[in-house]
Design a protein around this motif. Sequence first.
Motif, short mmCIF file in Angstrom:
data_model
loop_
_atom_site.label_atom_id
_atom_site.label_comp_id
_atom_site.label_asym_id
_atom_site.label_seq_id
_atom_site.Cartn_x
_atom_site.Cartn_y
_atom_site.Cartn_z
N TYR A 30 1.05 -1.04 0.08
CA TYR A 30 0.00 0.09 -0.19
C TYR A 30 0.85 1.41 -0.06
O TYR A 30 0.20 2.46 0.38
CB TYR A 30 -0.84 0.00 1.32
CG TYR A 30 -1.98 -1.11 1.22
CD1 TYR A 30 -2.79 -1.36 0.14
CD2 TYR A 30 -1.79 -2.04 2.26
CE1 TYR A 30 -3.72 -2.28 0.51
CE2 TYR A 30 -2.68 -2.99 2.26
CZ TYR A 30 -3.87 -2.99 1.19
OH TYR A 30 -4.57 -4.09 1.26
N THR A 31 2.28 1.21 -0.38
CA THR A 31 2.84 2.36 -0.49
C THR A 31 2.45 3.28 -1.53
O THR A 31 2.44 3.06 -2.51
CB THR A 31 4.52 2.12 -0.63
OG1 THR A 31 4.80 1.16 0.75
CG2 THR A 31 5.29 3.17 -0.72
N ARG A 32 2.29 4.62 -1.34
CA ARG A 32 2.12 5.61 -2.21
C ARG A 32 3.24 6.05 -2.87
O ARG A 32 4.54 5.94 -2.35
CB ARG A 32 1.19 6.67 -1.76
CG ARG A 32 0.01 6.40 -0.87
CD ARG A 32 -0.79 5.77 -1.86
NE ARG A 32 -2.42 5.63 -1.43
CZ ARG A 32 -2.90 4.71 -0.93
NH1 ARG A 32 -2.12 3.38 -0.78
NH2 ARG A 32 -4.05 4.32 -0.53
N PRO A 33 3.02 6.41 -4.00
CA PRO A 33 4.29 7.26 -4.61
C PRO A 33 4.88 8.29 -3.77
O PRO A 33 4.35 8.92 -3.16
CB PRO A 33 4.01 7.74 -6.10
CG PRO A 33 2.68 6.89 -6.09
CD PRO A 33 2.06 6.77 -4.93
N CYS A 34 6.20 8.64 -4.20
CA CYS A 34 6.97 9.50 -3.51
C CYS A 34 6.35 11.02 -3.73
O CYS A 34 5.62 11.27 -4.51
CB CYS A 34 8.49 9.51 -3.75
SG CYS A 34 9.40 8.06 -3.44
N SER A 35 6.40 11.79 -2.45
CA SER A 35 5.85 13.01 -2.51
C SER A 35 6.86 14.02 -1.75
O SER A 35 7.81 13.60 -1.10
CB SER A 35 4.62 13.00 -1.70
OG SER A 35 4.57 12.68 -0.44
N PRO A 36 6.51 15.31 -1.76
CA PRO A 36 7.57 16.23 -1.20
C PRO A 36 7.61 16.02 0.46
O PRO A 36 8.41 16.59 1.13
CB PRO A 36 6.94 17.68 -1.46
CG PRO A 36 6.08 17.56 -2.79
CD PRO A 36 5.48 16.09 -2.65
N ASP A 37 6.55 15.39 0.84
CA ASP A 37 6.65 15.25 2.46
C ASP A 37 7.58 13.96 2.83
O ASP A 37 8.37 13.38 1.93
CB ASP A 37 5.26 14.49 2.79
CG ASP A 37 4.14 15.22 2.39
OD1 ASP A 37 4.01 16.49 2.47
OD2 ASP A 37 2.88 14.70 2.11
#
Length: 517
Positions: free
Chosen positions: A92-99
């Motif tokens: 369930y890992t989401r794509p990389c983001s600025p967070d």
Amino acid sequence: MKRSRSTSSSSAASYTTAADDTQAQAIVVKAPESLARGVSPPPIRQKATFKQKDNSDGKQDSSREPTTAQVEAGLVDVDDHVAFFSSKLATYTRPCSPDPRLDHADWLDLYHRNQSSYGHHFVIHQHDHPIAGTHYDLRLQINSTSSISFAIMYGLPGDPNSRRLNRNATETRVHCLWNHLIETASTQTGSLLIWDSGEYEVLEKSSSKATKDSETDPDSQSFSPASTAYACLSEPEKLALAFSHRKIRLRLHGTRLPRNYTLYLRLTKENDCSTQPKAPAFKRRRKVTIPPPAPSRSRRNSTTSTSSSSPSSQQESDVSTATRTPAHRRLRYTVSSLKRTASPPHRDRAFAASTASKLESMASETTSAQISVRKTSKSISEHTIGDEEAAGASGSDEDEAIRRNNAYPGASNTVGSIHQRKWYMSMDRTLSGFVPIPTPKDINHHARTWWIPRTRIDLGKGGSGQEAQGAEGFDRFHVLGREHEKSVVTGRLAAEILTDEGVESYVPRGRWRAVTE
């Protein structure tokens, strides 16, 4: 076709089916377990054990995998918690983001290298509970299998000039170390996500205070922060020593938290207790506000007729209302007809008497039938009832052991943690890299001092100042709650975790406000 019951000494029934009188074929049919059982509750289900199996192609079979909520609640045992939760979070890992984000491989390495008695792993969970509301759990490893836990209502403070810099950190149960890996959701417990994870460091006291303590008490020098013996202790041992002194200076080296972020926890004498609290007399539930019922038509008519009555009757009613005592008001609400929401009963006394007699006869018949069923079931299935009573006793004994030791099964309370003991927690601004200055005139501030990041200055012999390579301190941050904070491992919001776990119609507790000033 004829069907005849075959005689057998066994308890399971067998049936014989004959096609004709000359030729017969016996077919033995196993009776269902419900016919062999004496009474109706079913046998007690034992705790399931999950083991991952490989398919013919070498991949793991996930068709019968339990949910993360079942594993967290202890309903299902797994052999390898790290492999189980790692596969769930990787899915369930989401794509990389600025967070801020902790790589999955680094997250696993962080947990693996702290699986020993010298490990000093910490995790901050954002827990959106339906009854307790949104709060943040700080869990600190104390040995190779366990961690102490603090529940913080509004998250960790991140603004050195905030009006509400302080927090209440309430001790909860001692958790197992594999609870640091959990991201889960359910209707009963809400959502749980990893807000930050890393390693902690227990800081020493200031040098002046350590010197003063060693002068007043020479025997305490062997375990004073300035001594060599204290420096040789591991971080869990330092934490246990600071925990016993009721003052903890904790620096958290995480992914989301800024560099040199330091907390100060202390326990006041008013909250310092050494015994576990007693079991609560009731179960905490969510308060539901029920709107008052609308006035009925008859009540409106009576009000209208009263208002149109003579002045003398109106004065008498006002006097009676004014002289009414609270006892009369309480007595009025004890009448059952005022609490009834259905239609009023019939006024026919004969009909009411006959109805009451019928109800009494039905109740007596039902009671006698229940008594006979109880006697029969008790004589037939004493072993089943005994097993159920033993299971209930074992469950109550387990709950009593958890309450007495303040630790969940599999964890050990080696530091003497007390349930629901409230600590005083704040951000140590000095150790975090801030210095106070007089509040500038162009800043509207509630205090006379204003905290800014400390800049290291190297004073030369000639008195000229040169800035060092870097500056301590950090930019302020705020914890904004379940609608904004994402997991540092998977990048998910609380609502996304609920969706991934298949939780529907979950109603969170409202009226939670972030501390932003």
